[in-house]
Design an enzyme around this catalytic site. Sequence first.
Site, PDB file in Angstrom:
ATOM      1  CG  HIS A 191      34.611  44.203  36.097  1.00  0.00           C
ATOM      2  ND1 HIS A 191      33.519  44.964  35.800  1.00  0.00           N
ATOM      3  CD2 HIS A 191      34.810  44.333  37.439  1.00  0.00           C
ATOM      4  CE1 HIS A 191      33.081  45.543  36.918  1.00  0.00           C
ATOM      5  NE2 HIS A 191      33.844  45.171  37.925  1.00  0.00           N
ATOM      6  NE  ARG A 203      27.469  46.313  36.975  1.00  0.00           N
ATOM      7  CZ  ARG A 203      27.959  45.111  37.245  1.00  0.00           C
ATOM      8  NH1 ARG A 203      27.155  44.070  37.322  1.00  0.00           N
ATOM      9  NH2 ARG A 203      29.251  44.941  37.429  1.00  0.00           N
TER      10      ARG A 203
END
Lengths: 547, 225
Positions: free
Chosen positions: A321, A341
């Site tokens: 990740h 994000r």
Amino acid sequence: MAYTPAMLESIARVEASRPARLSATFPRMTPQERDEVLRRFHPDYIADATRAIRLGSCKGDRTPLELAEVLEAPPQLDPETFTLQDSELKADVLIVGGGGAGAAAALLAVQGGASVLLATKLRFGDANTMMAQGGIQAADQPSDSPVTHYLDVMGGGHFSNDPDLVEALVTDAPSVIQWLEQLGVMFDKHPDGSMNTIHGGGTSRKRMHSARDYSGAEIMRVLRDEVRSHPESIRVLEFSPAVELLTDGQGRVTGAVLLDLETREYKVVSARAVILTTGGGGRLHYQGFPTTNHYGATADGIVLAYRVGGKLAFLHTMQYHPTGVAYPEQIVGQLVTEKVRGLGAQVCNIHGEQFVFPLETRDVEAASFIRECQDRKTGVETPTGQPGVWLDSPMINLIHGPGTIEKELPAMVRQFRGFDIDIVRQPMLVYPTLHYQNGGIRIRPDGSTGVDGLFVAGEAAGGIHGSNRLMGNSLLDITVFGRRAGTAAAAHALEQQPGALTLEHLRAWNRERAELGLTGGRPAPILLPDYTRHIRAVRKEPLVPVG
Amino acid sequence: MDVDTIPVFVMGQRVEVPPTLTILRALEYAGYTLTRGVGCRAGFCGACATVYRLKGDPHLYFALACQTVVRPEMYLAQIPFFPSRRADYRIEDLAAVPATLFTLYPELLRCLACGTCSKACPQGIDVRSYMAAAMRGDLAAVADASFDCIACGLCSARCPVEETQYNVALLARRLYGRYLARRSEHLAERVREIEAGAFHQGLAELRALDEAGLTSRYNARDIEA
């Protein structure tokens, strides 16, 4: 634990570039640029971090060294001496693993008329499901369709995914969301009831459904409560991991041996069908990475299924990740959700410059972070030498209005506040962390494995995501294939008589090991990582973060 | 390289641990192989509820062992399991009315509003306030205020009148999610379209493409702003 002066200096540069960045996001890579950064910087491409497995039904397949070791390991039980006395525990369907896939499978198996025994290593609900923050994908918006979702999944997986599994995933997705809604899951919605969905890395439509940043926790606690609403047909055994499957000696799976972690006694279970929902293996710490995974994620189901002939798929690929915590050191490797994000936060280097589009697929995004730190030397280094890049969370309130971060990301705010960092005002330092097992035991769309009586669902299954999973397709995968496996296993179980209980497959396994000259080794499944011993071994050295 | 250490007390035993560790890692450093009182190690599962005191300080403090750094002279105890009651129900048999909470959890009305629960909550949730909303029968308020609950059970362990706050909250959230939150029309419509086979042809077309064809469709796809 607040930021050091050197880090604050770099943060000042992030703040200085912020006004200009608000209207100019770094462009997406071309397909050629994506290929190049993966090849040069993604951990999956480091050749000497994997090796071929030397025995079993997928001999020659490559996996990370740490996984190959547990796959080839000796079993905990000795078939020559272990007594399979009459089992006291019987069920139509035995489910091994108490996360989201196991709970969904249990509920659908009961709907199919089966009795269920659900055995889990620690507490019911202690699983990676509980820790998933960002969301769950489903193409239910008018601008979206399962066809578009299909294309995104295949592209994200580099077109290597099993098309039958992807079709099942995207076609079941809206009905799974509706099922969860009816069970009482509180999805983020607009006042008119429509779903508040956002982008994730690699999505072409806003199809990420969330429940603040407790998406997985909300789904898990509702599914767990629903399972607990059916005590007459589902029995839950906690602190009882499986250490071996049982077969009838002719290749059909007929039960399992569990280990009671409290009394250290073995329990023999007779079942007409078995579903493995044991999750992934982040706690094997491939290539020494810290992990976002639950304490019990030690690839047990892969080991158990492989010994009875299950086929491996995509276990050479792991998901790192991009945004694991890089600072403070106490929570290094823990997850910072992709939702940050998705809500508009960009990524910056030590100079406050963007260097990558924030929502590339996870493998590309992670490889770009590694390139920035290792190759371009423009990462930020913490006092313990941990590299990282800035994730500019304060942008979110500037884009969506004051209070958005606090409302959408309460878990992240709370976690960093505990270490004197206010992510509403200051960016977070992040670096890739071991997150997910892209592959697993190969399954068909009904969760069956080709081994009679054995089903697999959730992270332990392989083929759905090809070599890279998109955000939000794991909470989806565990519910879609958990439900499918529960239904299929119940139907299978009700057509079977209970079978003989033997450890014949271990005799064959041990013979194959002996012929290869493999002796000794730590028995697997390992059940839990040994951090006690690990720490002792390095007591005079800086501590390695393990999450 | 020598590691600086500080003394902490684990269930009465003095051990020396590095001051940078979380309570959870300190227990492991001290030699404990944990099965109880450990779970996700990231603050989401509620397994590692911990009670501690500091030397010379009469207060009891509450924390998650995985999210809290050790301090000198900390006296630690974990709560590996705390028995509590979950009412028997099936969500589909219930109505989203105030009486549902009182009927299934009659002890709810004994709440003294003393606030011990709020002081014990490692998530910083104002448990007393959502229990007051529960007594008023305001399901939406309970659901919203309790949302970040991780069911560690410390509220219940400390409650003088034996409430199971986190189970009351869970029930309120499920009632809210199922009955009170407005249903998503576009979701129901999409499920109907899928059942009618509306996407069979589109999926079949994609599946008929070879990898080059699929790749070019993928690279050319339009992306929602």
